[in-house]
Design a protein around this motif. Sequence first.
Motif, mmCIF file in Angstrom:
data_model
loop_
_atom_site.group_PDB
_atom_site.id
_atom_site.type_symbol
_atom_site.label_atom_id
_atom_site.label_comp_id
_atom_site.label_asym_id
_atom_site.label_seq_id
_atom_site.Cartn_x
_atom_site.Cartn_y
_atom_site.Cartn_z
ATOM 1 N N MET A 1 54.987 32.388 27.582
ATOM 2 C CA MET A 1 54.211 33.216 27.006
ATOM 3 C C MET A 1 53.902 34.441 27.996
ATOM 4 N N ASP A 2 54.093 35.611 27.491
ATOM 5 C CA ASP A 2 53.909 36.968 28.125
ATOM 6 C C ASP A 2 52.346 37.053 28.785
ATOM 7 N N TYR A 3 52.132 37.465 29.915
ATOM 8 C CA TYR A 3 50.881 37.926 30.610
ATOM 9 C C TYR A 3 51.156 38.689 31.609
ATOM 10 N N THR A 4 50.243 39.565 32.061
ATOM 11 C CA THR A 4 50.011 40.467 32.961
ATOM 12 C C THR A 4 50.078 39.966 34.470
ATOM 13 N N SER A 5 50.109 40.735 35.579
ATOM 14 C CA SER A 5 49.775 40.162 36.833
ATOM 15 C C SER A 5 48.228 40.274 37.171
ATOM 16 N N ASN A 6 47.600 41.078 36.285
ATOM 17 C CA ASN A 6 46.253 41.202 36.310
ATOM 18 C C ASN A 6 45.566 39.858 35.835
ATOM 19 N N GLU A 7 46.184 39.573 34.533
ATOM 20 C CA GLU A 7 45.589 38.457 33.712
ATOM 21 C C GLU A 7 45.768 37.141 34.623
ATOM 22 N N MET A 8 46.944 37.066 35.091
ATOM 23 C CA MET A 8 47.041 35.863 36.297
ATOM 24 C C MET A 8 45.979 35.862 37.276
ATOM 25 N N MET A 9 45.763 37.199 37.775
ATOM 26 C CA MET A 9 44.562 37.067 38.902
ATOM 27 C C MET A 9 43.345 36.601 38.227
ATOM 28 N N THR A 10 42.757 37.235 37.185
ATOM 29 C CA THR A 10 41.662 36.655 36.690
ATOM 30 C C THR A 10 41.481 35.359 36.312
ATOM 31 N N VAL A 11 42.631 34.728 35.802
ATOM 32 C CA VAL A 11 42.635 33.410 35.378
ATOM 33 C C VAL A 11 42.468 32.424 36.634
ATOM 34 N N ALA A 12 43.244 33.005 37.471
ATOM 35 C CA ALA A 12 43.297 32.272 38.835
ATOM 36 C C ALA A 12 41.936 32.177 39.538
ATOM 37 N N ALA A 13 41.342 33.429 39.693
ATOM 38 C CA ALA A 13 40.113 33.410 39.979
ATOM 39 C C ALA A 13 38.918 32.473 39.261
ATOM 40 N N ALA A 14 39.071 32.592 37.734
ATOM 41 C CA ALA A 14 38.366 31.746 36.928
ATOM 42 C C ALA A 14 38.208 30.262 37.403
ATOM 43 N N ARG A 15 39.500 29.699 37.522
ATOM 44 C CA ARG A 15 39.591 28.365 37.783
ATOM 45 C C ARG A 15 38.892 27.762 38.895
ATOM 46 N N ALA A 16 38.595 28.699 39.876
ATOM 47 C CA ALA A 16 38.050 28.206 41.154
ATOM 48 C C ALA A 16 36.710 27.958 40.865
ATOM 49 N N LEU A 17 36.139 28.355 39.753
ATOM 50 C CA LEU A 17 34.815 28.260 39.378
ATOM 51 C C LEU A 17 34.499 26.933 38.718
ATOM 52 N N THR A 18 33.388 26.101 38.836
ATOM 53 C CA THR A 18 32.885 24.809 38.179
ATOM 54 C C THR A 18 31.619 25.002 37.469
ATOM 55 N N SER A 19 31.439 24.069 36.465
ATOM 56 C CA SER A 19 30.098 23.963 35.747
ATOM 57 C C SER A 19 28.864 23.753 36.874
ATOM 58 N N ASP A 20 29.199 23.434 37.905
ATOM 59 C CA ASP A 20 28.042 23.156 38.860
ATOM 60 C C ASP A 20 27.628 24.434 39.637
ATOM 61 N N ASP A 21 28.477 25.481 39.519
ATOM 62 C CA ASP A 21 28.233 26.455 40.515
ATOM 63 C C ASP A 21 27.138 27.618 39.917
ATOM 64 N N VAL A 22 26.351 28.161 40.937
ATOM 65 C CA VAL A 22 25.248 29.214 40.420
ATOM 66 C C VAL A 22 26.067 30.266 41.173
ATOM 67 N N CYS A 23 26.502 31.350 40.412
ATOM 68 C CA CYS A 23 27.356 32.285 40.885
ATOM 69 C C CYS A 23 26.632 33.928 40.982
ATOM 70 N N PHE A 24 26.993 34.360 42.010
ATOM 71 C CA PHE A 24 26.354 35.794 42.223
ATOM 72 C C PHE A 24 27.545 36.698 41.833
ATOM 73 N N VAL A 25 27.319 37.650 40.731
ATOM 74 C CA VAL A 25 28.629 38.260 40.158
ATOM 75 C C VAL A 25 28.414 39.785 40.462
ATOM 76 N N GLY A 26 29.649 40.328 40.875
ATOM 77 C CA GLY A 26 29.839 41.585 40.932
ATOM 78 C C GLY A 26 30.468 42.298 39.736
ATOM 79 N N ILE A 27 30.446 43.565 39.626
ATOM 80 C CA ILE A 27 30.866 44.184 38.328
ATOM 81 C C ILE A 27 32.594 44.527 38.507
ATOM 82 N N GLY A 28 33.255 44.367 37.558
ATOM 83 C CA GLY A 28 34.748 44.413 37.525
ATOM 84 C C GLY A 28 35.607 43.207 37.220
#
Lengths: 259, 272
Positions: free
Chosen positions: A1-28
Amino acid sequence: MDYTSNEMMTVAAARALTSDDVCFVGIGLPSAACNLARLTHAPGIRLVYESGTLETKPDVLPLSIGDGELCETALVTVSVPEMFQYWLQGERITVGFLGGAQVDRYGNLNSTVIGDYRSPKVRLPGSGGATEIATGCRRIYIVMKQSPRTFVERLSFLTSLGHGPTGRERRELGVRTQGPTLIVTDLCIMKPDPETNEFRVTSIHPGVTRGQIIEATGWPIRFADDVDETPPPTAEELAALRDLNARTAKAHGTDGAVG
Amino acid sequence: MSEFCSLNDAIRRLVRPGDSVALEGFTHLIPFAAGHEIIRQGLTDLTLIRMTPDLIYDQMIGCGCAKKLVFSWGGNPGVGSLHRLRDAVERGWPAPLEIEEHSHSAMAHAYAAGAAGMPAAFFRGYRGSDLAKVNPNIRFIECPFTGEQLAAVPAIRPDVGIVHAQKADRTGNVLVEGIVGVQKEVVLASKRVLVTVEEVVERFPPGATNAVILPAWTIDAIAVVPGGARPSYAHGYYQRDNAFYVAWDAISRDRDTFRRWIDEHVYGRTPA
């Protein structure tokens, strides 16, 4: 499946988070990654934005940190002093997600100026919440596109403390939280060496070479003994991210894609 | 005690050249109409205080209202730079601009200290940051009980605090809803206070027991200015004009384009 390097970055970052987290989020990029996590594998994650919105579930990514969408979909909205006093300084947040214009090998961040502070070459927006997010959250994840201009040997200005200029300053300064434990880029994933706190590559995204990573880093980057290949985005992850970006673009009447 | 008056009268009565002025509103309820009236009245040498200068201070700085800016995040949210702010800092146009730079946490604490009548705010902040090296108003003290090093910044006590809100009642009490930012703190911290509102109502909606309500006796003047927060937004009234925030990037990049925009949209408008 085709994807961009930006999409890979966002997906890899998302995977680090869990349902137990309380996350302080920045824009972008952080906002895209955190909401992707919420829409895929971490439905229980609690997202907090510095505008005072607790447990917000935006349907589209906000353009600004205080969009109405964040307030309308939040459990509750508190004042900005309360957000920084009780919730951030009170150490209620497990993960702070940060980016910046420059990062160094110890995860210190610059979002203030390029060049001299008094006569800057480029005046950047400044700290915002970042300076105290960097020390108030239990741990910090950094997400940034990698290039020799952004991953630098020496910061022009240290806005937000990572592990400190020599990797050892956190404890000396009496900071009890862990600091940056993860950097996700469009090329790879880095984690700090447990001895020195220097970030080194632990996982390389599919199709990326070690040479590309070396060229895109302003310091002599090191690789861990066992370097993994990052699993590519799944069909489910890509579909959720693209839907989110499409909804966002439609809502803002702009090219809303950030990751 | 709050008095209803026109925006023109309110600015004339409350704001003087050289004052320190805080127009607050965290992305939401930014008092644009009041800022534009300050530009029209030609007030200069102001110390402008605001966590996020946003487009309103970009416009005021570009029109030469400010000699100093106290701030913690100076970008165009979700878009990029504030070009008028950068032009003033990087090239001194239209006048040199002194800056006092903080973090959000510091400014939030400093407003709260101002509201509480304290001389300074003490908090766990600025640890390891170069901001403490470039801003002499960031200092550190030792907690007398635990010995912990804490950051200290002076309380913010503006000469004039200006906010926009949804509703005033006939008595001149004000209701703020949605993202409330530092609205209450700046009102209570300021020596003179102007509130612009969307509308005047007979009484506030029921269920507002724990709402942010500013009593009439904390406010000097109220001006009814529907749409007074545009292009930011007013929860329950109108949405943020995101397209304008994007368009501002091109308008503000060039000095002449900026001046033409101000001539047409600020000087060319009748005050409310």
